[in-house]
Design a protein around this motif. Structure first.
Motif, PDB file in Angstrom:
ATOM      1  N   LEU A  40       0.857  -1.189   0.000  1.00 31.87           N
ATOM      2  CA  LEU A  40       0.000   0.000   0.000  1.00 31.87           C
ATOM      3  C   LEU A  40       0.889   1.234   0.000  1.00 31.87           C
ATOM      4  CD1 LEU A  40      -2.595  -1.038   2.732  1.00 31.87           C
ATOM      5  CD2 LEU A  40      -2.966  -0.971   0.295  1.00 31.87           C
ATOM      6  N   CYS A 126      -2.864   5.096  -0.802  1.00 29.51           N
ATOM      7  CA  CYS A 126      -3.718   3.966  -0.439  1.00 29.51           C
ATOM      8  C   CYS A 126      -3.542   3.537   1.004  1.00 29.51           C
ATOM      9  CB  CYS A 126      -3.495   2.764  -1.325  1.00 29.51           C
ATOM     10  SG  CYS A 126      -2.412   2.987  -2.668  1.00 29.51           S
ATOM     11  N   GLY A 130      -6.561   2.337   2.984  1.00 24.90           N
ATOM     12  CA  GLY A 130      -6.446   0.885   3.170  1.00 24.90           C
ATOM     13  C   GLY A 130      -6.616   0.483   4.622  1.00 24.90           C
TER      14      GLY A 130
ATOM     15  N   CYS B  26      -0.151   0.518  -6.486  1.00 21.94           N
ATOM     16  CA  CYS B  26      -0.494  -0.387  -5.380  1.00 21.94           C
ATOM     17  C   CYS B  26      -1.302  -1.563  -5.893  1.00 21.94           C
ATOM     18  CB  CYS B  26      -1.291   0.345  -4.313  1.00 21.94           C
ATOM     19  SG  CYS B  26      -0.555   1.890  -3.859  1.00 21.94           S
ATOM     20  N   LEU B 114     -10.180   0.290  -3.253  1.00 24.53           N
ATOM     21  CA  LEU B 114      -8.981   1.109  -3.404  1.00 24.53           C
ATOM     22  C   LEU B 114      -8.811   1.660  -4.811  1.00 24.53           C
ATOM     23  CD1 LEU B 114      -6.225  -0.485  -1.176  1.00 24.53           C
ATOM     24  CD2 LEU B 114      -7.636   1.486  -0.756  1.00 24.53           C
ATOM     25  N   ASN B 118      -6.794   4.888  -6.441  1.00 26.05           N
ATOM     26  CA  ASN B 118      -5.837   4.524  -7.467  1.00 26.05           C
ATOM     27  C   ASN B 118      -5.416   5.827  -8.139  1.00 26.05           C
ATOM     28  OD1 ASN B 118      -4.626   3.720  -9.857  1.00 26.05           O
ATOM     29  ND2 ASN B 118      -5.834   1.848  -9.927  1.00 26.05           N
TER      30      ASN B 118
END
Lengths: 233, 201
Positions: A40, A126, A130, B26, B114, B118
């Motif tokens: 991440l 992220c 996350g 990611c 996610l 992005n």
């Protein structure tokens, strides 16, 4: 990896600091590291690691945003409807990032000027969202705060570990302090020979693909040292 | 029409979001273990980019621009509005995938929500603003960018599936190797930069 570390909700919500709570902080430094294990927050790790100084400022900013975003989301977790949770999370993150941006502008304008775009991009980092999805939505505020703190620090550590070889080999300096190779002084006064004066800066290290390779090598070292993370598949 | 095709090809190959700008790394690295899941995520990204780009274009030029609906320069709201559009589109995609393909939904895991963060999606919208595209160009740019990202993730997933049979040192297996492959692919893509599709075609 898709199997991001999720921890089941602890029934009792006491404020003790036992083994489990300690693990929330120490695990992200090693076993569940945000960059090398959970994958991440790669984009910002690639962009800001051309220099150690920028990486340090970035690390502090991410620790702050992670800590408070986790805490606030966890406080609100029972009131957020599932259908709009992403928008709510992003509003929380965007607010905190704005706070960081304005604070940095007030206390260190020089770094603010160099980092301004990337500070804004913490919103799309992220790692913050996350951890909100994976942890803060299902745990009490105290443990979420510890989780945010741990993940922020784990992220910062890798950021600095990537920045050191990139700045040293790419610009011949650390924290903007010239270490290897000749300074621009050399052009004026050729008797002024610095340590390892023959070294010519490797500009490839400043470009993004080299950051990917440095992180790849870091993962190699990390897993050789901690064999239980080795991917068996 | 030729102009639009140029933009499509340029954004898909020469200015590839994944391998030239390294955006959206990611999910690019985490979901590229098998071609099958990579395919699903790639399609979702094409969809989200293709939809959000024209919507964000409308927001930017109708609501935020100085000669827009409110008559004042509201560009400071750009980040929040763009992110809100992207988040709502991703939420839509999530609900659709959950309903029609639960197995894909499970294998994408956390990387489905996610897509919101992005960087390729938000980055694409910001590129679109800085390049001053018009409406149809922004559609071509969105679809082309998504297609390029889709091709890149399929390529790396295929390489990773093959490299599983090679004698890679154990600690470097999987993720470590994926990083190094991406670095090498990025270096290869640097060779495509600067090509002008109009001159070639």
């Amino acid at each position: 990896m898709a199997d991001t570390a999720t921890v089941k909700e602890v029934k009792k919500s006491s404020l003790t600091f036992g083994k489990k709570e300690k693990a929330l902080i120490t695990d992200p430094l090693n076993d569940t590291n945000p960059i090398t294990v959970q994958v991440l927050g790669i984009c910002s790790a690639l962009a800001v690691t051309t220099g150690v100084k920028n990486s340090l400022v970035m690390a502090v900013a991410v620790v702050f945003v992670c800590l408070f975003a986790n805490t606030i989301t966890s406080l609100l977790r029972k009131r957020i409807p599932k259908q709009v949770r992403m928008i709510v999370q992003l509003v929380i993150i965007a607010t905190l990032v704005t706070v960081v941006e304005l604070t940095l502008k007030a206390i260190n304008f020089e770094s603010y000027r160099q980092l301004s775009v990337f500070i804004g991009l913490i919103i799309t980092n992220c790692i913050v969202m996350g951890r909100l999805e994976a942890f803060a939505m299902g745990n009490d505020p105290y443990r979420s705060a510890l989780d945010g703190l741990g993940n922020g620090i784990g992220y910062g550590l890798i950021l600095i570990a990537v920045a050191i070889p990139r700045e040293l080999l790419g610009k011949g300096s650390l924290m903007d302090f010239k270490i290897i190779g000749n300074t621009s002084e050399f052009l004026v006064n050729t008797t002024e020979v610095s340590w390892l004066g023959w070294y010519a800066n490797n500009n490839l290290m400043v470009l993004v693909p080299s950051a990917m390779i440095v992180i790849g090598i870091l993962i190699w070292i990390h897993r050789a040292w901690n064999p239980k993370l080795v991917d068996v598949s | 029409m030729g102009e639009l095709l140029n933009i499509f090809i340029k954004s898909a190959f020469i200015e590839n979001l994944a391998l030239s700008y390294f955006l959206g790394m990611c999910s690019f690295l985490a979901v590229s273990k098998t071609v099958k899941t990579a395919f699903g995520l790639g399609l979702a990204v094409i969809f989200v980019l293709g939809i959000t780009m024209p919507i964000n274009w409308l927001i930017n030029s109708v609501l935020l621009a100085e000669d827009g609906l409110f008559g004042t320069d509201l560009t400071f709201l750009r980040f929040i509005l763009f992110i809100a559009v992207i988040a709502s589109m991703v939420q839509l995609v999530e609900m659709v995938i959950e309903k029609f393909s639960p197995s894909l939904y499970n294998s994408l895991g956390i990387f489905l929500p996610l897509i919101t963060v992005n960087c390729a999606i938000l980055g694409g919208s910001l590129f679109m603003v800085s390049k001053e595209y018009n409406f149809s160009e922004s559609v071509a740019f969105g679809l082309g960018g998504g297609f390029g990202w889709f091709l890149a993730i399929i390529a790396i997933a295929a390489i990773r599936e093959k490299i599983r049979y090679s004698a890679v040192p154990a600690p470097l297996r999987g993720l470590g190797m994926a990083f190094i492959i991406t670095g090498l692919m990025g270096m290869a893509f640097m060779g495509l930069m600067g090509i002008d599709p109009a001159a070639v075609g």
